[in-house]
Structure formats: structure tokens, C-alpha cells
Design a protein around this motif. Structure first.
Motif, PDB file in Angstrom:
ATOM      1  N   LEU A 516       0.818  -1.208   0.000  1.00 15.52           N
ATOM      2  CA  LEU A 516       0.000   0.000   0.000  1.00 15.52           C
ATOM      3  C   LEU A 516       0.858   1.267   0.000  1.00 15.52           C
ATOM      4  N   LEU A 517       1.842   1.331   0.888  1.00 12.82           N
ATOM      5  CA  LEU A 517       2.697   2.521   0.932  1.00 12.82           C
ATOM      6  C   LEU A 517       3.569   2.629  -0.310  1.00 12.82           C
ATOM      7  N   GLY A 518       4.093   1.477  -0.762  1.00 14.04           N
ATOM      8  CA  GLY A 518       4.934   1.508  -1.960  1.00 14.04           C
ATOM      9  C   GLY A 518       4.146   1.890  -3.197  1.00 14.04           C
ATOM     10  N   THR A 519       2.914   1.388  -3.328  1.00 15.21           N
ATOM     11  CA  THR A 519       2.099   1.751  -4.488  1.00 15.21           C
ATOM     12  C   THR A 519       1.680   3.215  -4.427  1.00 15.21           C
ATOM     13  N   ALA A 520       1.384   3.716  -3.247  1.00 18.89           N
ATOM     14  CA  ALA A 520       1.037   5.134  -3.122  1.00 18.89           C
ATOM     15  C   ALA A 520       2.193   6.041  -3.527  1.00 18.89           C
TER      16      ALA A 520
END
Length: 637
Positions: A516-520
Motif C-alpha cells: 500500500l505505501l509503496g504503491t502510493a
């Protein structure tokens, strides 16, 4: 004094039904209890008071009916008590109606790889004929319809639709099969001619590992589609699937590019959907660039790898792989460790990442108070962009299609079932691309999802209520996926990962924040690099935990054990999976095990008593006969 709940009043009124003044009619019949505890009666055709809908056919005295009500409610209350204790949780039936069509379509897709075009044409004709007969019979069943004809007719229609879908998959396979067996391209492949080829790149390049060694060989495998083949002065213009084996320059290609190269054609291995292999003897020369969105996705992946360059070695290579599918910077030592402990599904984007992205987008949309349909459209659009960024691999396509079907069902206001979603995804993907039927990656993806749906949910239900649900799911999800994927993995890599479950359980809480953080951070690499750096730093910390877990468990003694190869290894792994499932059930249901042991002990004691009684009786008769016959055996009296 606290007020009683409606359910308490209902139970009390039903159990004490004889004490109610209006519960029984003048003829001794019992009325159905209403929500206020009073009986309801309706006049029958003979003028007597008849019972309500539930007891319409009962004509027993009140005492007998009351006893039945008490017994029924007693069983129901005891069942609710067991449910509260966590030993008997109500189950929802698994919907298997789409399993047969999915299996039939898969078999048709596989047959397209092995059969000739003539045999596939015969298969398509047979399937269509049987489907027509079933539809004709279903129409006749409707013409003479009755209540008893509903189930057979629905089964006939479902079977006919399954046969039609299988015929569509077989027909699609026949087109590819004709390119492998007939025409000038098939002749060039069989003769092994050197050719000049104009090719369109159809997939992302994959690094080839040398046989029996760690690391990469510097050679790449690229899936392509032929545009023009020149062999022996003859030009062949046909659209066929090939796999190119080439050097380092082939690893820089982007799907959608058109290139020219030279090489030697070879026949593909048996059971592969490609028309042949091309051993490239020259570097690819670009004739046209990829489409804009494909080039933009490749550029974004490259910039993401550069943005993560400040991280340590392990997260620097693992984070882009878990977020964008780019494993170009992945350390070979870490890759080997993750293979040894069964964590290779985390080195690149898989179905779990798509599910996390889809769920997060839907949650954000619903938190903004968007209606159901716009929220679904927004989530699907985000998922589509994620698939474009990563690339349409088999597992990503399967997860994206499953998410689309689930969202369509949600937008329609109806909740579906996981197995039905999986079957629909399998049918859609195989009809679109029958070559996936022989793909090990696609098979493992389907088996992992099937294990989670069928076994994982049951394991969570088996777990006592004192154990938190998230703890039970943390063990059940990787274990159920491993049990179904294990037999297939043994065929690819004959070894047993001893600490695979431990490693995946420890790493599972870290996957969500990485994804989630990496995709954001992906769009922020261009829009706000400073914010992307902050998110990448946090996501890199979690990915470092995943890397540490893989290296630590891989360094433990006996982390990778040799396993038998071939069919024997598959069968033994199936037996191990079944034994593991039984042990899990025994571990989470000790009360049932004790009850089974006690019941078995009681039956054994009863059997021994019967045997001892018969032995004593036979001895008694033998003594009596000897006394009567002066030692000679006599006739039993």
C-alpha cells in the motif's frame, strides 16, 4: 428487573405451550406460536381448528406435539451453546455450480496444446452437438413442465453452457494449433532454418538461470508475436507466438515494440502453446517504439527503481519487485534464500497485491461517501492502472478479473461466493487465452486461491473462539495455499521447504504496508519526489523485514530438504498435505478428538465383553456336553 428479549419470550412460550389458554383448539390440536407467544389457529375444511403453516398436517394430541417442540428447541439450544463455545460454527454451503464448467473449459484449453487441428475440430463439433441435444431436452422439459422438472432443466442448461464455453476455448486453441502443424512457418520450425524475423514484443523479458547454478546466465527469454519471417528466400506473414532466447540486449525491450533480428528456429517443447523457439544470433534492432502507455509504464518503473536507490541492498531490490514487478535490482543471494523457504511469490507482484490495492481503493472511495457504483468504477480504474504498471502476467490478470467480478456483484447489491468468482475468472481467462491452461504460474495462482477459499476459511472456523480471528487467518491462509500448491511445486523443484509456513506467517503482516505505501509512492515519484522518498523509506523498512525473514529462515538447519521427483514425489506431497490437514484439525479440535477416543474406547470395551460372553457360553456348553456324553461332545440342548 431486566426486560427479556423477544427470543427469550418466544422460547418460553414454545416450551410452556400447554399452559397457554389459546394454544390448543377444542379438538386437541396445537396452533403455531406467534411472535407474542400466543397460538394461532385456522379453520380446516372440516370445520375444526387446524394448526398454522408449520403444523398443518399434524393431528397428534397436544402432549405429543409439545414434546416434539421441546425436543426440537432443546436440540437447537444445545447447538447454539456449542456454537458459543466455538466447537460448531454454522457453515455456508460451498457453491459448486461453476466448478464443472471451469473444469471442462480447462480440459478443452489443454487439449488445444496436444491435439492436431483436425482432432480439435472434431472435439468442437462433438461439444456443440452435445450442447444442442441438452438444450433441446431442456426445452422439452419446459414444455411439459412441473415442479419436479425445475432442477433437471437447470442442470441441463448449465451443462449446455459449459459445453459451449469449452467449445469456444477449443476453437480458440485450434487457431494456435494450426500454426504449429500446418503452413510455411511450421515447416520452417521443423527444418530448423535460419531466419530474419520481424517481431512484436508480447511480454516482459525474463532472466534465465543457468541449470544447476545460482544467479543469472546473462540470457533472457522474451515472448513475441511474429509479424514477418523470411526463411530461405520465402517471406511468411503470419501472427504466431514464439519465444526468443537472446543476450543482454533482449532484457531492455518493452512490450509493444517491433524489432528485427536474426536467429535459428527450433521446435517448442511438447505441451507448450508456442509455435516454436527462436535462438537469436543478433541483438534486436528497434523498428518502432512501444505504445505510449506501455513506454510510460516502463519509464515509471525505472524511475521508481532509481528513487529506491538510497535504501540498503536487500530492500533496494525487493521493494520495486513487490510494488511494480521490477526485479532487475534484486540481490541473487536474497532471491536464492526466498526460493529456499517458499517466498518467491513475494519477489514480484502477485494476486495478493492486486487484492490489497483493490480493497484499499474501494475503502477510500466508500470513506468519501461515494455511492456503490461510482466507488466500484473508481476502484476498477485504479486496479487497471496498477495492472498496466506491473504488466499483464497470469497471476495479475487472474486477480484483476476476480476483483472485477466481485466488484460487479457488489455494485449490483448481491454478495457472491469466492469459489464462484474463481471459477468465473478461470473460465474468462482460458476462453481469452487458452495457452494459460498449461502455464504452471496460472495453475499455482488458481490453486493458491482455491486453497484459501476452500481450506483457509474452514481452518479459521475450526479455530476456537478464544484465538483472535486475525491470528487464525495468519496461519490458515499461507498453510492452505501451501497444501494445495505443494504437489505442483515439487514437480518444478523437487525439494521441501521446511520453514515455509513459519517464514510466510512472519512476513504476512509486512506485505500489506509494503504494497500500500509503496504503491502510493509510485505516482508521487513524478508529482512530489520528496513525498515519494518518505513513503519509500517507510515501505523499505517493512520490505527489509521481509528480506531478513527470508535470509534468517533459509540459514536454519534443514531449511531445504530433497524430495522425490516426478509422479511419486507428487503423490507423497499430496499425502503429506492430507496428513497436515488432519493434524491441524486435531490440534484445533481437541475436544472432538477426546470424544472420538472415548467413544472408540467404549465400543472396544463393548466388543470385548461380547467376545468374552460368547467364549464363556461356549465353554459352558462344552462342559455340559462332556458331562452328558461321558467325555464325547454332545448335541447342544
Amino acid at each position: 428487573m431486566s426486560s427479556r428479549s423477544p427470543w427469550s419470550r418466544y422460547v418460553e412460550s414454545a416450551v410452556r405451550v400447554q399452559a397457554l389458554p389459546d394454544a390448543a383448539g377444542p379438538d386437541g390440536l396445537l396452533g403455531a406460536a406467534g411472535p407474542d407467544g400466543r397460538g394461532t389457529r385456522a379453520a380446516g375444511p372440516d370445520g375444526h381448528q387446524a394448526v398454522g403453516p408449520v403444523n398443518a398436517r399434524l393431528t397428534r394430541p397436544t402432549s405429543h406435539v409439545a414434546a416434539q417442540v421441546r425436543g426440537h428447541l432443546g436440540k437447537r439450544l444445545r447447538g447454539q451453546a456449542r456454537d458459543a463455545a466455538g466447537t460448531d460454527v454454522p457453515r455456508r454451503r460451498t457453491d459448486l455450480r461453476l466448478a464443472f464448467p471451469a473444469l471442462l473449459v480447462w480440459c478443452a484449453a489443454i487439449s488445444g496444446v496436444w491435439l492436431t487441428p483436425e482432432a480439435l475440430a472434431a472435439v468442437c463439433g462433438g461439444l456443440l452437438s452435445i450442447a444442442g441435444l441438452l438444450l433441446h431436452r431442456a426445452g422439452r422439459a419446459k414444455a411439459r413442465s412441473g415442479p419436479q422438472r425445475a432442477v433437471p432443466r437447470s442442470f441441463l442448461i448449465t451443462s449446455a453452457v459449459a459445453l459451449l464455453l469449452a467449445a469456444a476455448a477449443a476453437g480458440h486453441s485450434a487457431v494456435t494449433s494450426s500454426q504449429r502443424y500446418d503452413g510455411p512457418l511450421a515447416e520452417a520450425v521443423k527444418s530448423g532454418k535460419s531466419v530474419v524475423a520481424v517481431l512484436e514484443v508480447a511480454g516482459s523479458p525474463h532472466a534465465l538461470a543457468p541449470a544447476g547454478q545460482a544467479g543469472t546466465s546473462g540470457r533472457w527469454s522474451v515472448a513475441v508475436t511474429t509479424v514477418e519471417i523470411t526463411a530461405g528466400g520465402q517471406v511468411v506473414r503470419a501472427r504466431a507466438q514464439l519465444v526468443v532466447m537472446g543476450g543482454g540486449d533482449w532484457g531492455k525491450l518493452t512490450p509493444g515494440q517491433v524489432v528485427r533480428t536474426t536467429g535459428k528456429l527450433k521446435a517448442a517443447e511438447s505441451g507448450q502453446p508456442e509455435a516454436g523457439l527462436l535462438a537469436a544470433t543478433s541483438a534486436p534492432m528497434a523498428l518502432s517504439a512501444a505504445q505510449g502507455w506501455q513506454q510510460a509504464a516502463r519509464e515509471l518503473r525505472s524511475r521508481y527503481v532509481s528513487a529506491a536507490a538510497f535504501l540498503a541492498a536487500d530492500p533496494r531490490g525487493l521493494l520495486p519487485g513487490m510494488v511494480t514487478g521490477d526485479t532487475s535490482a534484486l540481490d541473487e543471494g536474497l532471491n536464492t534464500a526466498m526460493k529456499a523457504v517458499g517466498m518467491t511469490h513475494l519477489t514480484a507482484v502477485s494476486g495478493a497485491n492486486c487484492s490489497l490495492v483493490l480493497g484499499a481503493l474501494l475503502l477510500v472511495a466508500r470513506s468519501l461517501r461515494l455511492p456503490r457504483l461510482p466507488a466500484a468504477v473508481l476502484a476498477l480504474a485504479g486496479l487497471g492502472l496498477f495492472v498496466v504498471l506491473v504488466g499483464p502476467d497470469a497471476s495479475v490478470l487472474r486477480a484483476a478479473l476476480m476483483g472485477s467480478i466481485a466488484l460487479a456483484s457488489l455494485a449490483g447489491g448481491r454478495s457472491g461466493r469466492g469459489l464462484s468468482f474463481l471459477c468465473l475468472a478461470v473460465i474468462g481467462l482460458l476462453v481469452f487465452d487458452p495457452g494459460l491452461g498449461t502455464s504452471y504460474g496460472f495453475l499455482l495462482s488458481v490453486l493458491a486461491t482455491l486453497g484459501i477459499i476452500v481450506l483457509g476459511q474452514r481452518m479459521v472456523r475450526w479455530t476456537p473462539t478464544v484465538v483472535p480471528r486475525w491470528v487464525a487467518a495468519a496461519f490458515a491462509v499461507p498453510l492452505s495455499a501451501q497444501m494445495l500448491c505443494g504437489p505442483v511445486i515439487v514437480l518444478l523443484q523437487p525439494q521441501f521447504s521446511t520453514y515455509s509456513l513459519l517464514a510466510n506467517v512472519v512476513a504476512s503482516p509486512l506485505v500489506a504496508p509494503v504494497t500500500l505505501l509503496g504503491t502510493a509512492a509510485v505516482p508521487l515519484v513524478i508529482l512530489a519526489p520528496w513525498a515519494a522518498t518518505a513513503l519509500i523509506a517507510v515501505a523499505g523498512t517493512f520490505s527489509a523485514g521481509v528480506a531478513w525473514t527470508a535470509r534468517f529462515t533459509a540459514a536454519l538447519p534443514g531449511a531445504s530438504l530433497a524430495w522425490p521427483e516426478g509422479a511419486f514425489g507428487l503423490l507423497t506431497m499430496v499425502l503429506l498435505s492430507a496428513l497436515t490437514l488432519g493434524l491441524v484439525w486435531m490440534a484445533v479440535r481437541p475436544r472432538q478428538i477426546v470424544q472420538c477416543v472415548v467413544a472408540l474406547h467404549g465400543r472396544t470395551e463393548h466388543l470385548l465383553e461380547l467376545v468374552e460372553r460368547r467364549v464363556r457360553r461356549s465353554r459352558h456348553y462344552a462342559v455340559v456336553n462332556r458331562l452328558k456324553g461321558n467325555g464325547r461332545p454332545g448335541r447342544r440342548g
